[in-house]
Design an enzyme around this catalytic site. Structure first.
Site, PDB file in Angstrom:
ATOM      1  N   CYS A 120      35.953 -11.996 -28.645  1.00 39.98           N
ATOM      2  CA  CYS A 120      36.134 -10.789 -29.475  1.00 39.98           C
ATOM      3  C   CYS A 120      35.372 -10.923 -30.741  1.00 39.98           C
ATOM      4  O   CYS A 120      35.401 -11.975 -31.484  1.00 39.98           O
ATOM      5  CB  CYS A 120      37.774 -10.478 -29.641  1.00 39.98           C
ATOM      6  SG  CYS A 120      38.015  -9.059 -30.649  1.00 39.98           S
ATOM      7  N   HIS A 146      41.200 -15.897 -22.224  1.00 40.36           N
ATOM      8  CA  HIS A 146      40.003 -16.637 -22.746  1.00 40.36           C
ATOM      9  C   HIS A 146      40.396 -18.168 -22.764  1.00 40.36           C
ATOM     10  O   HIS A 146      41.456 -18.711 -22.603  1.00 40.36           O
ATOM     11  CB  HIS A 146      39.842 -16.323 -24.380  1.00 40.36           C
ATOM     12  CG  HIS A 146      39.383 -14.934 -24.490  1.00 40.36           C
ATOM     13  ND1 HIS A 146      38.361 -14.475 -25.352  1.00 40.36           N
ATOM     14  CD2 HIS A 146      39.684 -13.781 -23.774  1.00 40.36           C
ATOM     15  CE1 HIS A 146      38.136 -13.298 -25.088  1.00 40.36           C
ATOM     16  NE2 HIS A 146      38.800 -12.672 -24.078  1.00 40.36           N
TER      17      HIS A 146
END
Length: 317
Positions: A245, A214
């Site tokens: 998430c 990420h």
């Protein structure tokens, strides 16, 4: 293609996770046909490996309630490798019935994130995976494993490398031939990548290692560079930088597929993708979700994209 960077592999394999990891957090349901349109655009851009969806409770992740319908649109694509995330036996049974090529089982390297993410202890997750492994063996569907929070936990902080190694070893024992280290929280750094990759090598055997970053703290592509320096050739990314998430505070998007493909190509690493088409797919993703996405190459274009001189004003004075 750019100049080859010494010590880098000559090719890399990209797995597009935008349809699952990218869209799962979207607050407004993306119509099934729009998801299919996006996947088709990504196929047209040369991508062949996809994490298409997840077979999870619609109450937990409403965006994935059309998992079977999305998969059905591509079941006849023999040139595409389609996987889905499954948390338990119920999800595994549904994924097999839907015709996935492989199921991705996931657990966190940290106990607290696993409890938040799937409401189970790590030990209970692994116990459930053994049942899924037996089901998969009888169906012919392959198993892949994902280790979430492999580089840090938003609740516990540092995650000891031994926890990551132990989980990878458990996955190998269950017959998983493809294991992904997930930077769920954007806490990876290049130094941590080198540390994790080197620690895992003795336990992986014939299983391939993939990295999933990420860009929460702006070093996602630097972490890819670290992975390349260690010879890792499998990477996961999300078109336009979609995602984050839903069970992590302050989570932001994945590394953008088009940014990753640009970096690799300019480093002499072949990906088999068409950057212009990836950019168009990223722009399509932006229209689908109705907001600006964080991908950079989709805004700037390829390195040698030029503009007419009269399109920019001349300095005065």
């Amino acid at each position: 293609m750019g100049a080859i960077v010494a010590g880098f592999p000559d090719h890399a394999v990209l797995t597009e996770v935008g349809p699952r990891d990218g869209l799962q957090s979207e607050p407004v349901f993306v119509p099934t046909q729009k998801k299919i349109e996006l996947i088709q655009a990504l196929l047209d851009a040369g991508l062949r490996r996809f994490e298409v969806t997840s077979f999870v409770s619609p109450k937990a992740v409403p965006q994935m309630r059309d998992a079977a319908e999305v998969l059905a649109a591509f079941r006849d694509r023999k040139d595409a490798h389609l996987t889905a995330l499954v948390p338990n036996m119920r999800g595994a049974e549904a994924a097999i019935e839907a015709g996935v090529d492989a199921m991705v089982l996931f657990a966190s390297a940290s106990e607290s994130h696993n409890l938040k993410n799937v409401n189970r202890s790590r030990a209970d997750s692994l116990k459930g995976f053994a049942e899924v492994a037996r089901l998969a063996e009888g169906s012919g569907v392959r198993l892949q494993g994902a280790i979430a929070t492999a580089f840090g936990c938003p609740f516990e902080g540092e995650v000891d490398v031994s926890a990551v190694v132990d989980q990878a070893r458990a996955y190998v024992d269950l017959g998983m031939d493809h294991i992904t280290l997930g930077d769920t929280t954007g806490m990876a750094t290049p130094a941590l990548v080198v540390d994790r990759v080197q620690a895992l090598r003795p336990v992986l055997g014939d299983s391939t290692l993939a990295l999933h970053f990420h860009n929460t703290r702006g070093v996602g592509l630097a972490c890819v560079y670290a992975g390349l320096s260690q010879g890792v050739t499998y990477y996961e990314s999300s078109i336009g930088g979609l995602g984050g998430c839903p069970f992590v505070p302050r989570a932001t998007g994945n590394v953008a597929t088009e940014d990753l493909a640009y970096l690799l190509t300019e480093s002499g690493v072949e990906t088999g993708t068409d950057l212009d088409r990836l950019i168009r797919a990223a722009q399509l993703a932006e229209r689908i979700v109705g907001r600006e996405l964080p991908g950079q190459v989709m805004k700037a274009g390829p390195r040698l994209k030029t503009a007419p001189m009269d399109s920019v004003r001349t300095a005065n004075g």
